[in-house]
Write a protein that holds these residues in place. Structure first.
Motif, short mmCIF file in Angstrom:
data_model
loop_
_atom_site.label_atom_id
_atom_site.label_comp_id
_atom_site.label_asym_id
_atom_site.label_seq_id
_atom_site.Cartn_x
_atom_site.Cartn_y
_atom_site.Cartn_z
N ALA A 261 4.16 -40.78 -11.75
CA ALA A 261 4.53 -40.05 -10.53
C ALA A 261 3.66 -40.48 -9.36
O ALA A 261 4.15 -40.61 -8.22
CB ALA A 261 4.41 -38.55 -10.77
N LEU A 262 2.39 -40.73 -9.62
CA LEU A 262 1.48 -41.19 -8.56
C LEU A 262 1.88 -42.59 -8.08
O LEU A 262 1.91 -42.85 -6.87
CB LEU A 262 0.04 -41.19 -9.06
N PHE A 263 2.20 -43.49 -9.01
CA PHE A 263 2.65 -44.83 -8.62
C PHE A 263 3.94 -44.76 -7.80
O PHE A 263 4.09 -45.48 -6.81
CB PHE A 263 2.85 -45.72 -9.85
N ALA A 264 4.85 -43.89 -8.23
CA ALA A 264 6.12 -43.74 -7.49
C ALA A 264 5.85 -43.18 -6.10
O ALA A 264 6.47 -43.62 -5.12
CB ALA A 264 7.07 -42.83 -8.27
N VAL B 165 -3.31 -37.05 -7.89
CA VAL B 165 -4.56 -37.68 -8.34
C VAL B 165 -5.38 -36.71 -9.18
O VAL B 165 -5.94 -37.08 -10.23
CB VAL B 165 -5.38 -38.19 -7.12
N ARG B 166 -5.45 -35.44 -8.76
CA ARG B 166 -6.18 -34.43 -9.55
C ARG B 166 -5.58 -34.27 -10.94
O ARG B 166 -6.29 -34.17 -11.93
CB ARG B 166 -6.19 -33.09 -8.82
N ASN B 167 -4.24 -34.26 -11.02
CA ASN B 167 -3.59 -34.12 -12.31
C ASN B 167 -3.81 -35.36 -13.18
O ASN B 167 -4.04 -35.24 -14.39
CB ASN B 167 -2.09 -33.86 -12.14
N VAL B 168 -3.76 -36.54 -12.61
CA VAL B 168 -4.03 -37.77 -13.38
C VAL B 168 -5.44 -37.72 -13.93
O VAL B 168 -5.66 -38.00 -15.12
CB VAL B 168 -3.82 -39.02 -12.50
N ASP B 169 -6.40 -37.36 -13.09
CA ASP B 169 -7.79 -37.27 -13.55
C ASP B 169 -7.98 -36.20 -14.63
O ASP B 169 -8.70 -36.41 -15.60
CB ASP B 169 -8.72 -36.98 -12.37
N TYR B 170 -7.32 -35.06 -14.45
CA TYR B 170 -7.44 -33.96 -15.40
C TYR B 170 -6.94 -34.37 -16.79
O TYR B 170 -7.60 -34.17 -17.79
CB TYR B 170 -6.66 -32.74 -14.88
N TRP B 171 -5.73 -34.94 -16.85
CA TRP B 171 -5.15 -35.29 -18.14
C TRP B 171 -5.86 -36.48 -18.77
O TRP B 171 -5.98 -36.56 -20.00
CB TRP B 171 -3.65 -35.53 -18.01
N ARG B 172 -6.37 -37.41 -17.97
CA ARG B 172 -7.14 -38.52 -18.51
C ARG B 172 -8.45 -38.02 -19.10
O ARG B 172 -8.85 -38.41 -20.19
CB ARG B 172 -7.41 -39.58 -17.44
N ARG B 173 -9.11 -37.10 -18.41
CA ARG B 173 -10.37 -36.53 -18.91
C ARG B 173 -10.14 -35.76 -20.22
O ARG B 173 -10.90 -35.89 -21.17
CB ARG B 173 -10.98 -35.62 -17.84
N ARG C 94 -0.22 -36.36 -2.64
CA ARG C 94 -0.98 -37.40 -3.34
C ARG C 94 -2.26 -36.85 -3.97
O ARG C 94 -2.62 -37.20 -5.09
CB ARG C 94 -1.30 -38.55 -2.40
N ASP C 95 -2.97 -35.97 -3.25
CA ASP C 95 -4.22 -35.42 -3.80
C ASP C 95 -3.97 -34.61 -5.07
O ASP C 95 -4.73 -34.70 -6.03
CB ASP C 95 -4.90 -34.52 -2.76
N ALA C 96 -2.90 -33.85 -5.09
CA ALA C 96 -2.58 -33.05 -6.28
C ALA C 96 -2.21 -33.96 -7.45
O ALA C 96 -2.59 -33.70 -8.60
CB ALA C 96 -1.44 -32.09 -5.98
#
Length: 169
Positions: A79-82, A100-108, A96-98
């Motif tokens: 979704a971020l890439f799209a 990025v936060r979700n990508v970081d959250y799920w990666r962590r 975009r900030d939301a």
């Protein structure tokens, strides 16, 4: 000036011998190696097979959450890439900030489950080793540890209420 001398202590030869693992009922090295090769094998070797389902339940639960967190991470990353390419994504309400936060959250979260898997594997090996070392430990009726309620009166106005731990040899 006076010179001080330390006492010379001699230890009988039978007390100087190191403890051999071959005198233990279970070999700790073998239990460690078995658990390192196949998680749970050291517990079976130590006659503690009841621990194996608990171990594998922990492993399966961790694998489930690894996959869950990885799927969510990939969804938000796509979704971020799209969003960056100006294409529509699955989350039109997020900026975009939301994303990025979700990508970081799920990666962590995904990375933490990998660390948890390493901890489960290490605890499996440690448990098998310690169990094998304690296999020769004397557990008889001569030893008893009791926790009892305790009440003590110091004076007419000072009282103490708590627990007492008693060790009987």
């Amino acid at each position: 000036m006076s010179t001080l001398y330390a006492q010379e202590v001699t230890i009988p030869e039978e007390d100087q011998k190191p403890i051999k693992t071959s005198t233990l009922p279970k070999n700790p090295k073998k239990a460690t190696l078995l658990s390192a090769i196949l998680p749970g094998a050291g517990q079976v070797y130590n006659n503690k097979a009841w621990k194996v389902p608990i171990l594998y339940a922990g492993i399966m639960t961790d694998v489930y959450f690894m996959n869950f967190n990885n799927r969510r991470y990939k969804v938000f990353r796509e979704a971020l890439f799209a969003f960056d390419d100006g294409e529509p994504n699955q989350f039109p309400n997020l900026n975009r900030d939301a994303l990025v936060r979700n990508v970081d959250y799920w990666r962590r979260n995904r990375d933490m489950t990998y660390l948890l898997m390493g901890a489960i594997y290490a605890l499996n090996i440690i448990d098998a080793t310690v169990d094998a070392h304690l296999s020769g430990f004397d557990i008889s009726d001569d030893l008893a540890l009791k926790v009892e309620p305790h009440y003590e009166s110091f004076s007419a106005q000072n009282h103490s209420l708590g627990f007492a731990v008693k060790l009987k040899f």
